[in-house]
Design an enzyme around this catalytic site. Structure first.
Site, PDB file in Angstrom:
ATOM      1  N   HIS B 430       0.839  -1.203   0.000  1.00 41.48           N
ATOM      2  CA  HIS B 430       0.000   0.000   0.000  1.00 41.48           C
ATOM      3  C   HIS B 430       0.868   1.245   0.000  1.00 41.48           C
ATOM      4  CE1 HIS B 430      -2.940   2.901   2.091  1.00 41.48           C
ATOM      5  NE2 HIS B 430      -3.347   2.730   0.858  1.00 41.48           N
ATOM      6  N   HIS B 431       0.662   2.097  -0.979  1.00 44.66           N
ATOM      7  CA  HIS B 431       1.363   3.380  -1.087  1.00 44.66           C
ATOM      8  C   HIS B 431       0.333   4.497  -1.076  1.00 44.66           C
ATOM      9  CE1 HIS B 431       5.055   1.547  -3.468  1.00 44.66           C
ATOM     10  NE2 HIS B 431       5.069   1.218  -2.194  1.00 44.66           N
ATOM     11  N   GLU B 501      -8.080   7.196  -6.292  1.00 43.82           N
ATOM     12  CA  GLU B 501      -8.183   8.662  -6.369  1.00 43.82           C
ATOM     13  C   GLU B 501      -7.371   9.265  -7.532  1.00 43.82           C
ATOM     14  OE1 GLU B 501      -6.875   7.523  -3.198  1.00 43.82           O
ATOM     15  OE2 GLU B 501      -8.862   7.246  -2.318  1.00 43.82           O
ATOM     16  N   GLU B 519      -9.697   3.404  -8.861  1.00 38.73           N
ATOM     17  CA  GLU B 519     -10.934   3.649  -8.136  1.00 38.73           C
ATOM     18  C   GLU B 519     -11.688   4.726  -8.912  1.00 38.73           C
ATOM     19  OE1 GLU B 519     -10.590   5.972  -4.691  1.00 38.73           O
ATOM     20  OE2 GLU B 519     -11.852   4.668  -3.469  1.00 38.73           O
ATOM     21  N   GLU B 525     -16.378   2.219   0.144  1.00 38.21           N
ATOM     22  CA  GLU B 525     -15.956   2.920   1.358  1.00 38.21           C
ATOM     23  C   GLU B 525     -16.861   4.105   1.698  1.00 38.21           C
ATOM     24  OE1 GLU B 525     -12.045   3.901   0.124  1.00 38.21           O
ATOM     25  OE2 GLU B 525     -12.609   5.825  -0.737  1.00 38.21           O
TER      26      GLU B 525
END
Lengths: 617, 617
Positions: B430-431, B501, B519, B525
């Site tokens: 995850h970045h 994003e 996304e 979410e």
């Protein structure tokens, strides 16, 4: 009721109170600083020399952006001093400490073997009712004052944005000054010598054309600002240790002879994005009674952090020549070919291109320079225009403008380095970023690795043109951070850096002595635009923060001798050029002219060969 | 005299002339494109389906910034059409070519084993008197039109800045539309279903709160825009192959029912910095008579470049779970400790910090997820909150927010990877960049190397918050280039990327099939903010450019079960969640809920385990 009582108690305990203040004297007692909080809890300082005011009562602090930092909302601010955006009033004195410091340190390079760092210090901890804390730390030397703002970790204030700094320098008179017009992107101007009252009418014409410039609004000047009072005092205002903060210009109120800091905005107009614990740079006011003491002052270096590098054995002075002046004078070109309307690196095929025949950095010409430089015992040779991309590097704000690793077809990078080394000299790398800083960072690791691979230990970097990211300025905080990143990465790779068009130095070469040069002023390349006397002013102003790669040593003054279509003469003599090697200390010194221009004057050239770059070793 | 004669000759030879035009038909003949130049030399196109207009006469081209490109000064423009800033009139037809193309290609992953790329093409070369050349290339498919602008190398125009694109889509009626409000930074909105005439009154309320948003002025909507005409035609406007160009929004003239492209500005308001040879993205107009054909259309992918990677053997579908939903629902936190008011990476000492006890990505919890995911034959487990910096990552526009390599004290990166591998699954990296793109680029090489070292082959990246460089937007040209750089570097390191994003995809996954997800829409979410029906719209709109990591699979609908202080229910059923694995094709599919929420419904969960990620293999 309880709430009212609590508020009353709080008001009593933490009420803003005028604080009559503190006095700090320099070690020899000549300089005196007074600090106090006025009736609004606003910090005020003044500075006097042998009892006479030099800086009258002057305000301090910052105006903030109303952002979402918790401290903006912690207190009801209505009707109180110290509104949520104020870091300039509403303070109480929470603590005050004085101390002294007297140490001698050894610079890695410089004009003396040892430098004494001797000051008296006053640190005042100021607190607002919201719980925000700002420390002002004053250091008073025999030759001047430095002060900065600190924001400790234990603080209601954590993340804050600076709208403007309101630090003032209320001067005691309409002093004579040597100044540059305020600018967010360049210092490449001639100095104007005038009274401060005359700046208003002279500032616009002082702003001559430049590849990247952005006028600071109003009546503004840059630091360092050298002034001389009618009483014969020399007052010099500058800053030290500009790190993770924008550069300060000075705005002049010429009715009251007050200067005020005017910070460089970023692309959104914000003048500092801060996260406690953090600090501002040191604002410095040098006060001496003899001009020679300005040159002798080590105020700026002393205020910087000690050397951060464990191993400095790889850092050394450099006397160099360059395949450079012939391009500046239009005798030859940085570019290789006229075949392409524009270049797309990686797609444009140079191997098939027809050279225009005027490429300066070609194998034969470079070897000729190597031979001359080696014969005359120079340390290194700079070569500009060695790499693909020069055909359209300028004036387009091009993002992917250079890759810093791909040579032109007629520049044998491995072979020329081997040749130079066989003759006992190194080549100096050239990284013209064209101000495309994100692109430079994308390539810098490979670019530095290439240098390591082929034995380059020094690079001249450049920032010609308007900065990318779009909207930022050469002196904006994010770009200040970019320059620092390049220096730190270079240090890791044992590379010395000479950064042109970057921010004017503020003493960081003490901390990172691999930063052996900057330009950040009008240098030799401005040729006949340079006013006589310019170089007599620079040591008092530009050189205060660190050495300058002024690139002196021009022997052929007639520009048409380099290219018949050029006009203009350098407005100086050979003797003047030789003198610069003495008056401009720099660990990096260039003999900028062409070998064929030195050849007729080998007696004068002998001086350049003999003059030391490092004096104390 | 000679000059006048020459000008007269030039005027005769190159005079702007109305050009009656060309016609292009789709292979099945149902769609017809007409193109012409009007009396001002302005390009105009229209599109009809089975003889009925779908797009009425619509203008094309660009408005330029008057910059210093030589073509600005090449002709006297006074009194002529095609002023120096016009790339929208003053053209003559210099050339016109038609061709056909019919090939079948094999996607690396997708909904079918083969995709047919079958179109008729018209390429018109338009030339202005200044010598500027713009090619418009139309490709007409049975299910729609794509067109783009090209600027060849042989061209008076080299460096130009786009002020605005003036491409129009003049619609034939006040269609029913499913739309998002125009925005430079986010697509995370619910769709509004309304007539185009109603957008004006609904657009402001459609713009619900988001961590980073910037309204496109006026009445504006985003692409892809799905519409249905009263005649039962489905018209979908989008773009394909957005490379080195800003994202297009659509501005609505609701008197005339015209849409116009409105490009995303950069930090200085420039809407495209171009260097010929170059091109715009494809503007696409899908026209079909059956909604299922919208879902079946491969228009966007077909307009993109073929796969650029030689070796794609390392790219594979991924069914995964995640230590993620428990943080989204506030059951646990990304952060580790409450000890620090803020974090300065490299200085903040986490080893001494007291954990707050709610850190989701701790060794024990991660192993629990690994066990469950492995038992249930998932491919991988995403873990968010594994790395230092989460205590203050959000809401401060922090520059040095993460280093992407330093784990928290309770996350044993080597050990957990070894454990996962021993169980037959991989971890997903995850970045979260926090939109600090320059910082991400400074660390990305080391970050990708770390992934290679420990056997991560996929990363979820994120861009939450306002973009740094300050003033840029998520959809500005420099940031489009940033996203592409991350994908390309990932491909070199055999890493698959799921970028959240980031810009909505426009088919680049054909060229870089390691881009396995984005996304760029309102996903799971957003919990109870998601309107019912949202997921029935997305396949027609958001999924047109590429798959979405919608993160479905929520079985526990009551948010208070995760954290008693949370309110709200997911507004869907388990059956709905299962259905999404069928209706939302994606090579990357998540079962987003917690193991303990699947445990009571292992029959339903079996469907998630069984459903294919890849259907044709």
């Amino acid at each position: 009721m309880k709430k009212v009582l609590m508020m009353f108690a709080a008001a009593v305990m933490f009420s803003v109170a005028a604080y009559s203040g503190e006095t700090l004297k320099s070690p020899d007692g000549n300089l005196e600083l007074d600090f106090r909080l006025d009736e609004r809890g606003a910090p005020v300082y003044n500075l006097s020399y042998k009892g006479s005011p030099v800086v009258l009562d002057s305000r301090m602090g910052f105006l903030l952006v109303f952002n979402n930092d918790p401290s903006m909302h912690r207190m009801p601010y209505a009707g109180r001093f110290g509104g949520p955006w104020s870091l300039y009033d509403g303070f109480s004195m929470a603590d005050s400490k004085t101390s002294s410091f007297d140490e001698t340190w050894t610079p890695v390079w410089g004009e003396e073997a040892e430098i004494r760092n001797h000051y008296n210090e006053l640190a005042v901890t100021l607190k607002q009712e919201s719980g925000r804390i700002m420390i002002v730390r004053f250091r008073l030397y025999d030759d001047g004052l430095g002060f900065r703002y600190e924001f400790p970790a234990e603080n209601a204030l954590t993340y804050f944005l600076i709208s403007e700094e309101v630090t003032e320098f209320a001067l005691a008179g309409d002093h004579l000054a040597w100044w540059l017009p305020g600018d967010y992107d360049t210092q490449e101007y001639n100095y104007t010598e005038s009274r401060l009252s005359e700046v208003r009418k002279l500032v616009d014409r002082a702003r001559t054309a430049n590849a990247s410039q952005a006028a600071v609004p109003g009546v503004s000047v840059q630091t360092s600002l050298q002034m001389k009072t009618d009483d014969g005092l020399y007052v010099n205002i500058h800053e030290a240790e500009v790190v993770n903060f924008p550069t300060a210009n000075l705005e002049l109120d010429d009715e009251n002879m007050k200067l005020r800091v005017w910070l460089t905005p970023d692309a959104q107009g914000v003048k500092g994005r801060m996260q406690a614990p953090c600090q501002s740079p040191w604002r410095t006011v040098m006060v001496v009674d003899d001009a020679r003491k300005v040159l002798a002052s080590r105020l700026i270096l002393n205020l910087n952090e000690p050397c951060a590098l464990e191993d400095v054995s790889w850092i050394h002075p450099v006397k160099y020549m360059g395949v450079w002046w012939e391009m500046i004078t239009n005798k030859s070109l940085w570019s290789y070919t006229n075949d392409f309307p524009s270049v797309q690196l990686g797609k444009t095929d140079y191997s098939a291109a027809k050279p225009h025949g005027r490429h300066g950095a070609n194998n034969e010409n470079v070897r000729r320079y190597i031979d001359f430089a080696a014969e005359n015992h120079f340390d290194a040779l700079l070569i500009e225009g060695w790499n693909e991309g020069w055909e359209d590097w300028f004036g387009h704000q091009k993002d992917y403008v250079f890759d810093f690793v791909t040579p032109y077809p007629d520049f044998d990078l491995p072979g020329l380095n081997a040749y130079a080394h066989s003759k006992g000299i190194r080549l100096i790398m050239h990284h013209e970023s064209s101000s495309s800083t994100v692109n430079y960072e994308r390539h810098i690791d490979k670019a530095y690795d290439l240098m390591n691979e082929y034995g380059y230990d020094a690079v001249k970097s450049g920032y010609v043109g308007d900065i990318i990211p779009y909207g930022e300025h050469h002196y904006s905080q994010p770009i200040i951070n970019h320059y620092a990143l390049c220096i730190k990465k270079a240090a890791e790779k044992h590379i010395m850096v000479n950064a042109h068009e970057a921010v004017r130095p503020t003493g960081l070469c003490r901390t990172y002595p691999n930063m052996i040069g900057n330009e950040s002023a009008m240098g030799t390349e401005f040729r006949s635009d340079i006013n006589p006397g310019h170089t007599t002013i620079l040591p008092f102003t530009r050189l205060q923060g660190g050495p300058m790669d002024y690139t002196p040593g021009i022997f052929e003054m007639d520009m048409s001798k380099l290219n018949p279509r050029e006009r203009g003469h350098m407005r100086m003599t050979i003797c003047n050029q030789l003198g610069l090697y003495v008056t401009f200390y720099s660990p990096l010194q260039m003999a900028a002219d062409l070998p064929e221009h030195y050849a007729p004057f080998m007696d004068a050239f002998q001086f350049i060969k003999d003059v030391a770059v490092e004096w104390a070793k």
